[in-house]
Design a protein around this motif. Sequence first.
Motif, PDB file in Angstrom:
ATOM      1  N   SER A 149       0.831  -1.196   0.000  1.00 34.64           N
ATOM      2  CA  SER A 149       0.000   0.000   0.000  1.00 34.64           C
ATOM      3  C   SER A 149       0.867   1.248   0.000  1.00 34.64           C
ATOM      4  CB  SER A 149      -0.891   0.017   1.240  1.00 34.64           C
ATOM      5  OG  SER A 149      -1.805  -1.046   1.177  1.00 34.64           O
ATOM      6  N   GLY A 150       0.270   2.327  -0.501  1.00 34.50           N
ATOM      7  CA  GLY A 150       0.904   3.625  -0.387  1.00 34.50           C
ATOM      8  C   GLY A 150       1.537   4.138  -1.656  1.00 34.50           C
ATOM      9  N   PRO A 151       1.947   5.396  -1.597  1.00 39.22           N
ATOM     10  CA  PRO A 151       2.489   6.087  -2.760  1.00 39.22           C
ATOM     11  C   PRO A 151       3.776   5.442  -3.257  1.00 39.22           C
ATOM     12  CG  PRO A 151       2.066   7.604  -0.937  1.00 39.22           C
ATOM     13  CD  PRO A 151       1.864   6.235  -0.422  1.00 39.22           C
ATOM     14  N   PRO A 152       4.068   5.558  -4.543  1.00 39.55           N
ATOM     15  CA  PRO A 152       3.243   6.227  -5.539  1.00 39.55           C
ATOM     16  C   PRO A 152       2.114   5.343  -6.089  1.00 39.55           C
ATOM     17  CG  PRO A 152       5.240   5.473  -6.595  1.00 39.55           C
ATOM     18  CD  PRO A 152       5.351   5.113  -5.124  1.00 39.55           C
ATOM     19  N   LEU A 153       2.114   4.061  -5.713  1.00 35.96           N
ATOM     20  CA  LEU A 153       1.087   3.156  -6.247  1.00 35.96           C
ATOM     21  C   LEU A 153      -0.309   3.555  -5.792  1.00 35.96           C
ATOM     22  CD1 LEU A 153       2.798  -0.324  -5.740  1.00 35.96           C
ATOM     23  CD2 LEU A 153       2.466   0.892  -7.899  1.00 35.96           C
ATOM     24  N   LYS A 154      -1.217   3.603  -6.750  1.00 37.44           N
ATOM     25  CA  LYS A 154      -2.619   3.903  -6.458  1.00 37.44           C
ATOM     26  C   LYS A 154      -3.538   2.748  -6.846  1.00 37.44           C
ATOM     27  CE  LYS A 154      -2.135   8.872  -6.947  1.00 37.44           C
ATOM     28  NZ  LYS A 154      -2.526  10.067  -7.717  1.00 37.44           N
ATOM     29  N   GLU A 155      -3.143   2.003  -7.886  1.00 40.07           N
ATOM     30  CA  GLU A 155      -3.995   0.902  -8.350  1.00 40.07           C
ATOM     31  C   GLU A 155      -3.149  -0.279  -8.796  1.00 40.07           C
ATOM     32  OE1 GLU A 155      -7.458   1.481 -11.127  1.00 40.07           O
ATOM     33  OE2 GLU A 155      -6.223   0.162 -12.380  1.00 40.07           O
ATOM     34  N   ILE A 156      -3.507  -1.447  -8.276  1.00 37.88           N
ATOM     35  CA  ILE A 156      -2.944  -2.718  -8.748  1.00 37.88           C
ATOM     36  C   ILE A 156      -4.093  -3.434  -9.421  1.00 37.88           C
ATOM     37  CG2 ILE A 156      -1.893  -4.902  -8.096  1.00 37.88           C
ATOM     38  CD1 ILE A 156      -0.709  -3.402  -5.628  1.00 37.88           C
ATOM     39  N   ARG A 157      -3.933  -3.667 -10.686  1.00 39.22           N
ATOM     40  CA  ARG A 157      -4.996  -4.255 -11.508  1.00 39.22           C
ATOM     41  C   ARG A 157      -4.590  -5.676 -11.908  1.00 39.22           C
ATOM     42  NH1 ARG A 157      -6.144  -0.704 -16.664  1.00 39.22           N
ATOM     43  NH2 ARG A 157      -6.267   0.801 -14.958  1.00 39.22           N
ATOM     44  N   PHE A 158      -5.460  -6.629 -11.612  1.00 37.41           N
ATOM     45  CA  PHE A 158      -5.253  -7.998 -12.076  1.00 37.41           C
ATOM     46  C   PHE A 158      -6.122  -8.192 -13.316  1.00 37.41           C
ATOM     47  CE2 PHE A 158      -4.092  -8.287  -7.582  1.00 37.41           C
ATOM     48  CZ  PHE A 158      -2.825  -8.842  -7.715  1.00 37.41           C
ATOM     49  N   VAL A 159      -5.473  -8.428 -14.433  1.00 37.28           N
ATOM     50  CA  VAL A 159      -6.171  -8.588 -15.704  1.00 37.28           C
ATOM     51  C   VAL A 159      -6.239 -10.087 -15.991  1.00 37.28           C
ATOM     52  CG1 VAL A 159      -6.240  -7.950 -18.133  1.00 37.28           C
ATOM     53  CG2 VAL A 159      -5.261  -6.366 -16.458  1.00 37.28           C
ATOM     54  N   LEU A 160      -7.456 -10.604 -15.949  1.00 30.63           N
ATOM     55  CA  LEU A 160      -7.675 -12.048 -15.969  1.00 30.63           C
ATOM     56  C   LEU A 160      -8.374 -12.439 -17.253  1.00 30.63           C
ATOM     57  CD1 LEU A 160      -8.697 -11.668 -12.335  1.00 30.63           C
ATOM     58  CD2 LEU A 160      -6.572 -12.746 -13.119  1.00 30.63           C
ATOM     59  N   PHE A 161      -7.814 -13.426 -17.911  1.00 27.16           N
ATOM     60  CA  PHE A 161      -8.222 -13.765 -19.263  1.00 27.16           C
ATOM     61  C   PHE A 161      -9.558 -14.486 -19.342  1.00 27.16           C
ATOM     62  CE2 PHE A 161      -7.785 -16.007 -23.367  1.00 27.16           C
ATOM     63  CZ  PHE A 161      -7.545 -14.892 -24.162  1.00 27.16           C
ATOM     64  N   ASP A 162      -9.904 -15.232 -18.290  1.00 29.32           N
ATOM     65  CA  ASP A 162     -11.160 -15.988 -18.374  1.00 29.32           C
ATOM     66  C   ASP A 162     -11.949 -15.903 -17.069  1.00 29.32           C
ATOM     67  OD1 ASP A 162      -9.994 -17.839 -16.602  1.00 29.32           O
ATOM     68  OD2 ASP A 162      -9.419 -19.192 -18.212  1.00 29.32           O
ATOM     69  N   THR A 163     -13.169 -16.383 -17.126  1.00 29.14           N
ATOM     70  CA  THR A 163     -14.078 -16.308 -15.979  1.00 29.14           C
ATOM     71  C   THR A 163     -13.545 -17.080 -14.782  1.00 29.14           C
ATOM     72  OG1 THR A 163     -15.936 -16.071 -17.484  1.00 29.14           O
ATOM     73  CG2 THR A 163     -16.462 -16.763 -15.246  1.00 29.14           C
ATOM     74  N   GLU A 164     -12.971 -18.236 -15.013  1.00 32.05           N
ATOM     75  CA  GLU A 164     -12.453 -19.056 -13.917  1.00 32.05           C
ATOM     76  C   GLU A 164     -11.381 -18.303 -13.118  1.00 32.05           C
ATOM     77  OE1 GLU A 164     -10.595 -23.520 -13.169  1.00 32.05           O
ATOM     78  OE2 GLU A 164     -10.667 -22.732 -15.208  1.00 32.05           O
ATOM     79  N   ALA A 165     -10.462 -17.653 -13.817  1.00 28.69           N
ATOM     80  CA  ALA A 165      -9.414 -16.889 -13.136  1.00 28.69           C
ATOM     81  C   ALA A 165     -10.018 -15.686 -12.406  1.00 28.69           C
ATOM     82  CB  ALA A 165      -8.355 -16.439 -14.138  1.00 28.69           C
ATOM     83  N   TYR A 166     -10.939 -15.014 -13.057  1.00 30.08           N
ATOM     84  CA  TYR A 166     -11.600 -13.854 -12.450  1.00 30.08           C
ATOM     85  C   TYR A 166     -12.279 -14.259 -11.136  1.00 30.08           C
ATOM     86  CZ  TYR A 166     -14.277  -9.532 -12.078  1.00 30.08           C
ATOM     87  OH  TYR A 166     -14.797  -8.343 -11.630  1.00 30.08           O
ATOM     88  N   GLN A 167     -12.990 -15.369 -11.160  1.00 25.74           N
ATOM     89  CA  GLN A 167     -13.697 -15.830  -9.964  1.00 25.74           C
ATOM     90  C   GLN A 167     -12.730 -16.225  -8.850  1.00 25.74           C
ATOM     91  OE1 GLN A 167     -16.247 -18.812 -11.710  1.00 25.74           O
ATOM     92  NE2 GLN A 167     -17.873 -17.317 -12.128  1.00 25.74           N
ATOM     93  N   ALA A 168     -11.587 -16.807  -9.217  1.00 25.11           N
ATOM     94  CA  ALA A 168     -10.587 -17.171  -8.207  1.00 25.11           C
ATOM     95  C   ALA A 168     -10.046 -15.912  -7.522  1.00 25.11           C
ATOM     96  CB  ALA A 168      -9.449 -17.967  -8.840  1.00 25.11           C
ATOM     97  N   PHE A 169      -9.799 -14.871  -8.284  1.00 20.72           N
ATOM     98  CA  PHE A 169      -9.310 -13.616  -7.709  1.00 20.72           C
ATOM     99  C   PHE A 169     -10.399 -12.925  -6.901  1.00 20.72           C
ATOM    100  CE2 PHE A 169      -5.611 -14.407 -10.118  1.00 20.72           C
ATOM    101  CZ  PHE A 169      -4.610 -13.575  -9.641  1.00 20.72           C
ATOM    102  N   GLU A 170     -11.648 -13.020  -7.323  1.00 22.04           N
ATOM    103  CA  GLU A 170     -12.758 -12.473  -6.532  1.00 22.04           C
ATOM    104  C   GLU A 170     -12.809 -13.141  -5.166  1.00 22.04           C
ATOM    105  OE1 GLU A 170     -16.675 -10.846  -8.821  1.00 22.04           O
ATOM    106  OE2 GLU A 170     -16.373 -13.000  -8.852  1.00 22.04           O
ATOM    107  N   ARG A 171     -12.678 -14.481  -5.150  1.00 15.06           N
ATOM    108  CA  ARG A 171     -12.697 -15.209  -3.871  1.00 15.06           C
ATOM    109  C   ARG A 171     -11.531 -14.763  -2.994  1.00 15.06           C
ATOM    110  NH1 ARG A 171     -14.297 -19.327  -7.443  1.00 15.06           N
ATOM    111  NH2 ARG A 171     -12.168 -20.141  -7.652  1.00 15.06           N
ATOM    112  N   ALA A 172     -10.371 -14.576  -3.581  1.00 14.54           N
ATOM    113  CA  ALA A 172      -9.190 -14.161  -2.808  1.00 14.54           C
ATOM    114  C   ALA A 172      -9.393 -12.769  -2.213  1.00 14.54           C
ATOM    115  CB  ALA A 172      -7.950 -14.191  -3.687  1.00 14.54           C
ATOM    116  N   LEU A 173     -10.003 -11.882  -2.964  1.00 16.46           N
ATOM    117  CA  LEU A 173     -10.258 -10.523  -2.460  1.00 16.46           C
ATOM    118  C   LEU A 173     -11.271 -10.511  -1.313  1.00 16.46           C
ATOM    119  CD1 LEU A 173     -10.363  -8.217  -5.611  1.00 16.46           C
ATOM    120  CD2 LEU A 173      -8.829  -8.053  -3.644  1.00 16.46           C
TER     121      LEU A 173
END
Length: 175
Positions: A149-173
């Motif tokens: 956390s903290g400056p200068p970083l403001k956003e960490i974006r996980f770009v996920l190619f498919d639904t399965e990966a997206y859902q795994a990252f949603e669960r982790a969050l």
Amino acid sequence: MTTTPVDIVLVRGDITEQTVDVIVNAANSSLLGGGGVDGAIHRRGGPEILEDCRRLRASHYGKGLATGRAVATTAGRLRAGHVIHTVGPVWSKEEDRSALLASCYGQSLALARELGAETVAFPAISTGIYGWPLDSGAGIAVRVARAHSGPPLKEIRFVLFDTEAYQAFERALQK
């Protein structure tokens, strides 16, 4: 001194289409391109990325980049300032390589900070051809992102190619 938490964002899509300060490449140790995310970044970014990678190989990384390490190059024709290349570990049932995967994310974020990046886009490192289980990989990625956390970083974006990966990252969050 107080630190502001970084926004962790999930996007379903193509990492090469992101407009960010840094795109992280799940590279192979040769740094000379390959398949999957690595090949897509090299193709879309153009020959400038490969030229930078060749310079790195000719200077500091003659034997290639070690697993868990990170190095930056130009982003070529991508809509980013830099590409950070990191070599993820191949998943193993016999050996715990979690620290190496965490190092990929941690070293990439530290390097992004050094570059003054406010926005960073990551793929799901090692979860493709390297066989890392998605839920485990997502958990490691999110844990490391939260620790940066903290400056200068403001956003960490996980770009996920498919639904399965997206859902795994949603669960982790959600944990």
